[in-house]
Enzyme design. Structure first.
Site, PDB file in Angstrom:
ATOM      1  N   SER A 223      49.110  39.876  44.084  1.00 62.15           N
ATOM      2  CA  SER A 223      48.398  39.587  42.847  1.00 62.15           C
ATOM      3  C   SER A 223      49.452  38.908  41.756  1.00 62.15           C
ATOM      4  CB  SER A 223      47.995  40.862  42.321  1.00 62.15           C
ATOM      5  OG  SER A 223      49.117  41.768  42.116  1.00 62.15           O
TER       6      SER A 223
ATOM      7  N   GLY B 118      51.977  47.699  39.071  1.00 56.49           N
ATOM      8  CA  GLY B 118      51.691  47.809  40.383  1.00 56.49           C
ATOM      9  C   GLY B 118      51.700  46.478  41.094  1.00 56.49           C
TER      10      GLY B 118
ATOM     11  N   HIS C 153      47.059  55.271  42.657  1.00 57.66           N
ATOM     12  CA  HIS C 153      45.681  55.795  42.558  1.00 57.66           C
ATOM     13  C   HIS C 153      45.509  57.226  42.563  1.00 57.66           C
ATOM     14  CE1 HIS C 153      45.088  51.579  42.672  1.00 57.66           C
ATOM     15  NE2 HIS C 153      44.134  51.384  43.843  1.00 57.66           N
TER      16      HIS C 153
ATOM     17  N   GLY D 199      56.697  52.478  46.252  1.00 56.44           N
ATOM     18  CA  GLY D 199      55.395  52.560  47.100  1.00 56.44           C
ATOM     19  C   GLY D 199      54.455  53.675  46.293  1.00 56.44           C
TER      20      GLY D 199
ATOM     21  N   HIS E 167      41.959  47.011  39.331  1.00 52.92           N
ATOM     22  CA  HIS E 167      41.637  46.655  40.818  1.00 52.92           C
ATOM     23  C   HIS E 167      41.203  48.004  41.260  1.00 52.92           C
ATOM     24  CE1 HIS E 167      42.814  45.442  44.781  1.00 52.92           C
ATOM     25  NE2 HIS E 167      41.753  44.657  44.370  1.00 52.92           N
ATOM     26  N   ASP E 168      40.356  48.195  42.556  1.00 55.38           N
ATOM     27  CA  ASP E 168      40.004  48.905  43.293  1.00 55.38           C
ATOM     28  C   ASP E 168      39.015  49.931  42.692  1.00 55.38           C
ATOM     29  OD1 ASP E 168      41.531  48.251  45.678  1.00 55.38           O
ATOM     30  OD2 ASP E 168      43.348  48.956  44.407  1.00 55.38           O
TER      31      ASP E 168
ATOM     32  N   PHE F  33      46.784  43.814  49.519  1.00 53.62           N
ATOM     33  CA  PHE F  33      45.461  44.275  49.294  1.00 53.62           C
ATOM     34  C   PHE F  33      44.382  43.591  48.580  1.00 53.62           C
ATOM     35  CE2 PHE F  33      48.544  47.578  50.276  1.00 53.62           C
ATOM     36  CZ  PHE F  33      48.454  47.822  51.543  1.00 53.62           C
TER      37      PHE F  33
HETATM   38 MG    MG Z   1      44.906  47.455  44.467  1.00 51.32          MG
END
Ligand code: MG
Length: 207
Positions: free
Chosen positions: A49, A43, A141, A72, A166-167, A17
């Site tokens: 990444s 992660g 998350h 996951g 990230h995110d 992603f």
């Molecule tokens: Mg991410």
């Protein structure tokens, strides 16, 4: 010193992603950090990444620890929005992204640079002592998991080292707030200063 030109690798073929601009920012940060110690990613999922980090670290004779339980995150589970049935181990009825991750690292020629750590974040951190030149947080998350990642790893970043998250979505309509919450913790702690933002990737420096 600027990082060399982007590497030649079919990164689109790796599930994940990460936006290419975010990947390039990670690559540049890793290139700068790698001479000063190991890079740890929380992660890894299927390794997208990790390839960016690994390609940069390899140029500097550096090392990347790629931490993931490979079961996951919440959103990857069966019935959830980001579930990918190809990553489901039907025999034990659990997610398993490790085979895909290993393939990506092998194909990228990074088995000598990337060390997979297959464990959950809190477990792995219990006896960890090595200072980190760079930490990339892109784990679960949920607020609980993001806070665990922050509390487990941020203090290992050496002075002058890099923290990437990230995110980060400041607007709750655009995405979950847990990564933004730990970003705010990082700034409020006084331990990190803001360096750059590339799309949803925050780049901070340990002061
Ligand atoms: Mg991410």
């Amino acid at each position: 010193m600027p990082a060399p030109a982007p590497f030649d690798y079919p990164i689109d073929q790796v599930k994940g992603f990460l936006d290419p601009a975010e990947g390039e920012a990670l690559y540049n940060a890793a290139y700068d950090a790698a001479p000063f110690g190991p890079i740890l990613e929380v992660g890894s999922y299927c390794g997208k990444s990790t390839v960016y980090l690994g390609k940069a670290a390899a140029q500097q004779n550096g090392q990347v620890y790629a931490l993931d339980h490979h079961r996951g995150s919440e959103e990857h589970q069966r019935g959830e929005g980001y579930h990918d049935p190809e990553l489901f181990d039907n025999e034990i009825e659990r997610m398993d992204s490790l085979p895909y991750f290993r393939r990506a690292i092998f194909r990228a020629g990074l088995e000598g640079t990337v060390v997979p750590l297959v464990a959950d974040s809190g477990t792995m951190a219990r006896f960890w002592q090595t200072p980190l030149a760079m930490l990339f947080i892109d784990g679960g998350h949920s607020l609980e998991q993001a806070l665990t990642d922050w509390r487990s790893w941020a203090h290992h970043v050496r002075v002058g080292g890099t923290l990437c998250i990230h995110d980060i979505f400041e607007n709750p309509d655009e995405g979950g707030q847990a990564p933004y919450t730990i970003y705010k913790h990082a700034i409020a702690s006084g331990l990190f200063e803001d360096v750059a933002r590339v799309k949803t990737l925050g780049v901070l420096r340990r002061v």
